[in-house]
Design an enzyme around this catalytic site. Sequence first.
Site, PDB file in Angstrom:
ATOM      1  N   LEU A  42      28.345  -0.728  88.167  1.00 15.86           N
ATOM      2  CA  LEU A  42      27.343  -1.756  88.437  1.00 15.86           C
ATOM      3  C   LEU A  42      27.083  -2.499  87.133  1.00 15.86           C
ATOM      4  O   LEU A  42      26.953  -1.870  86.075  1.00 15.86           O
ATOM      5  CB  LEU A  42      26.040  -1.133  88.935  1.00 15.86           C
ATOM      6  CG  LEU A  42      25.908  -0.824  90.428  1.00 15.86           C
ATOM      7  CD1 LEU A  42      24.580  -0.116  90.694  1.00 15.86           C
ATOM      8  CD2 LEU A  42      26.019  -2.070  91.279  1.00 15.86           C
ATOM      9  N   ASP A  43      26.984  -3.823  87.199  1.00 15.47           N
ATOM     10  CA  ASP A  43      26.681  -4.604  86.000  1.00 15.47           C
ATOM     11  C   ASP A  43      25.308  -4.219  85.454  1.00 15.47           C
ATOM     12  O   ASP A  43      24.441  -3.758  86.211  1.00 15.47           O
ATOM     13  CB  ASP A  43      26.708  -6.097  86.327  1.00 15.47           C
ATOM     14  CG  ASP A  43      28.100  -6.589  86.686  1.00 15.47           C
ATOM     15  OD1 ASP A  43      29.073  -6.011  86.169  1.00 15.47           O
ATOM     16  OD2 ASP A  43      28.210  -7.538  87.483  1.00 15.47           O
ATOM     17  N   PRO A  44      25.076  -4.424  84.155  1.00 12.88           N
ATOM     18  CA  PRO A  44      23.779  -4.047  83.566  1.00 12.88           C
ATOM     19  C   PRO A  44      22.575  -4.641  84.282  1.00 12.88           C
ATOM     20  O   PRO A  44      21.547  -3.984  84.426  1.00 12.88           O
ATOM     21  CB  PRO A  44      23.893  -4.567  82.130  1.00 12.88           C
ATOM     22  CG  PRO A  44      25.357  -4.468  81.824  1.00 12.88           C
ATOM     23  CD  PRO A  44      26.041  -4.847  83.112  1.00 12.88           C
ATOM     24  N   ARG A 186      28.680 -11.690  92.549  1.00 13.75           N
ATOM     25  CA  ARG A 186      28.388 -12.866  91.713  1.00 13.75           C
ATOM     26  C   ARG A 186      29.432 -13.959  91.902  1.00 13.75           C
ATOM     27  O   ARG A 186      29.148 -15.139  91.725  1.00 13.75           O
ATOM     28  CB  ARG A 186      28.236 -12.483  90.248  1.00 13.75           C
ATOM     29  CG  ARG A 186      29.328 -11.674  89.630  1.00 13.75           C
ATOM     30  CD  ARG A 186      28.825 -11.066  88.313  1.00 13.75           C
ATOM     31  NE  ARG A 186      29.696 -10.017  87.811  1.00 13.75           N
ATOM     32  CZ  ARG A 186      30.497 -10.156  86.769  1.00 13.75           C
ATOM     33  NH1 ARG A 186      30.548 -11.305  86.118  1.00 13.75           N
ATOM     34  NH2 ARG A 186      31.242  -9.155  86.364  1.00 13.75           N
TER      35      ARG A 186
END
Length: 318
Positions: A42-44, A186
């Site tokens: 998971l992205d930050p 995204r």
Amino acid sequence: MSDSSPQGILVCDKPQGLSSHGVVSRIRRWYGTKKVGHAGTLDPMATGVLVLGLGRGTKLLTYITGVSKTYLATIRLGSSTPTDDADSDPDRFAAPADLSAVDTSTVEAAVAKLRGPIDQVPSAVSAIKVDGKRSYARVRAGEDVQLRARRVEISSFEVIDIRFAAADGHIDVDVEVDCSSGTYVRALARDIGNDLGVYGHLTALRRSRVGDFELDQAVTLPADLDTAAPALMSLAEAARTFLPVVTVGTDQATALMQGKVVTAADWTADAPESSSVARGEVVHGEVAVICDDVLVSVAEVRRDGGLKSLTAFAIDLA
């Protein structure tokens, strides 16, 4: 000899601002073990379900990584960023007239185009490797990275709410997305913005499901890692959530761990009658093999009905 170190699966609710690797580091300290991995980054800026394996659980992550996932997200129309999300500052902005032309019907139409199987170009600032080097590292080094499109499946893409603030230079769209592994939410935001001619990026992302692992199962990381760590989900329990299950006796379990084939007569379906494995229809399919409620291996059901281990879990059957 049995292994007393932590063995199993942990469903964690990843906090915002922490990388997936950062979560792994904290779990290592919390459980006092080095062998920890996760089943999908998971992205930050993202939060939500992060499935972790400890000890032999790291072997099971390979089979969890490819399951479908559900996300709740907010897409901001009217601007874009280099990372396609809020981890970088907007660098392109829509003309006010173009943004004012966007309404509910045009947003719904743009979303509808991205349902089903699509060829998606991942965000350039991603962990995908290009000639052995991460794409994000090439972008940060000043390279113009053009990634190849990949086929993904968007099984559901629903608009939950639209908040129009064109006078402030943006429109926020809350969505829920069910998608295959490898989908970049995204990139969906980017593509919707481009389709509408107003740019787009994500401002919020929360993963609510990984396969059958849900947020209500997730553990919140404590601020103080001196807090007692919760019990892990056993490998057998975890495997049952995403694989058909067969049961074997101790002799057959030992044979599988030694790389031998177990014949069709020596295993039993341990699944609902409606499932393919219970009907004997699994051909070249992966199943979880369980003995006395312990995961022995992930195995392949061969055409002759025999079982052959793909990944064995070293366990004490004594």
